[in-house]
Motif scaffolding. Structure first.
Motif, PDB file in Angstrom:
ATOM      1  N   MET A 117       2.251  38.720  96.097  1.00  0.00           N
ATOM      2  CA  MET A 117       2.674  38.284  97.878  1.00  0.00           C
ATOM      3  C   MET A 117       4.400  37.998  97.914  1.00  0.00           C
ATOM      4  SD  MET A 117      -0.347  36.473  99.121  1.00  0.00           S
ATOM      5  CE  MET A 117      -0.081  35.659  98.660  1.00  0.00           C
ATOM      6  N   ASN A 118       4.942  37.297  95.972  1.00  0.00           N
ATOM      7  CA  ASN A 118       6.348  36.697  96.511  1.00  0.00           C
ATOM      8  C   ASN A 118       7.188  37.259  95.696  1.00  0.00           C
ATOM      9  OD1 ASN A 118       5.810  33.675  98.624  1.00  0.00           O
ATOM     10  ND2 ASN A 118       4.072  34.094  97.248  1.00  0.00           N
ATOM     11  N   LYS A 119       7.268  38.994  96.095  1.00  0.00           N
ATOM     12  CA  LYS A 119       7.869  39.232  94.763  1.00  0.00           C
ATOM     13  C   LYS A 119       9.500  38.496  93.708  1.00  0.00           C
ATOM     14  CE  LYS A 119       6.160  42.930  93.980  1.00  0.00           C
ATOM     15  NZ  LYS A 119       5.203  43.162  93.048  1.00  0.00           N
ATOM     16  N   LYS A 120       9.983  37.523  95.254  1.00  0.00           N
ATOM     17  CA  LYS A 120      11.656  37.616  94.353  1.00  0.00           C
ATOM     18  C   LYS A 120      11.422  35.804  93.606  1.00  0.00           C
ATOM     19  CE  LYS A 120      14.003  38.248  98.509  1.00  0.00           C
ATOM     20  NZ  LYS A 120      15.318  37.625  99.950  1.00  0.00           N
ATOM     21  N   ILE A 121      10.132  35.430  93.918  1.00  0.00           N
ATOM     22  CA  ILE A 121       9.606  34.948  92.498  1.00  0.00           C
ATOM     23  C   ILE A 121       8.761  34.698  91.657  1.00  0.00           C
ATOM     24  CG2 ILE A 121      10.552  32.367  94.118  1.00  0.00           C
ATOM     25  CD1 ILE A 121       7.685  31.547  94.465  1.00  0.00           C
ATOM     26  N   GLU A 122       7.878  35.808  91.215  1.00  0.00           N
ATOM     27  CA  GLU A 122       6.656  36.255  90.947  1.00  0.00           C
ATOM     28  C   GLU A 122       6.252  35.774  89.045  1.00  0.00           C
ATOM     29  OE1 GLU A 122       6.134  40.488  90.114  1.00  0.00           O
ATOM     30  OE2 GLU A 122       8.243  40.809  89.787  1.00  0.00           O
ATOM     31  N   GLU A 123       8.457  36.245  88.824  1.00  0.00           N
ATOM     32  CA  GLU A 123       8.894  34.828  87.712  1.00  0.00           C
ATOM     33  C   GLU A 123       7.942  33.977  87.261  1.00  0.00           C
ATOM     34  OE1 GLU A 123      11.674  34.308  89.135  1.00  0.00           O
ATOM     35  OE2 GLU A 123      11.182  36.281  89.551  1.00  0.00           O
TER      36      GLU A 123
END
Length: 160
Positions: free
Chosen positions: A84-90
């Motif tokens: 759901m949060n691709k920008k902080i997926e890491e």
């Protein structure tokens, strides 16, 4: 938690992530883990709480369901937040079985009692235990929403 227990939880998490939809199903996965562990005579309650993830010195909060065992977090549903949060997926691991990363914190709000949980068929729970032992050397790769949607939905394994 001893090494055998930790290995079982890691394998169980890997099995859940590999086979069942993760997105928006953390409560179902947590219920499954709790009920599987009851069959193994382990007290691993399903709890509701808050997941805190540190992003650029700011803690984001997410309402989340997970399991606890002897003070250790067991979380096979955390990767839903990566989807759901691709920008902080890491920042989101695939699962947590005891050692959460430094940038992640959990707060337990309440236990979900067994009598109000979704109930799984006993045969299915026993099958999950047997399958989990086969995930010892399986490596889990990151996945997206489309790949996740192709996995089985845990709702179909409910007790009739």
């Amino acid at each position: 938690m001893n090494n055998n227990e930790k290995k079982f939880f890691e394998n169980l998490c890997k099995m859940c992530i590999s086979n069942y939809q993760v997105l928006n199903n953390a409560d179902m996965i947590s219920t499954l883990i709790s009920q599987v562990c009851r069959i193994k005579d382990m007290d691993v309650p399903f709890v509701k709480g808050i997941l805190y993830v540190e992003v650029n010195n700011y803690k984001r909060q997410y309402a989340h369901c997970f399991n606890m065992y002897m003070g250790n977090v067991i979380d096979a549903g955390i990767y839903q937040f990566a989807i759901m949060n691709k920008k902080i997926e890491e920042l989101f691991p695939m699962y947590i079985a005891g050692n959460e990363p430094n940038h992640i914190e959990y707060k337990v709000m309440s236990e979900v009692k067994l009598d109000v949980q979704f109930k799984f068929k006993r045969e299915f729970l026993i099958e999950v235990i047997e399958k989990a032992y086969q995930y010892d050397d399986i490596e889990i790769n990151k996945f997206n929403e489309i790949e996740d949607s192709k996995k089985s939905n845990l709702f179909y394994y409910r007790r009739m």
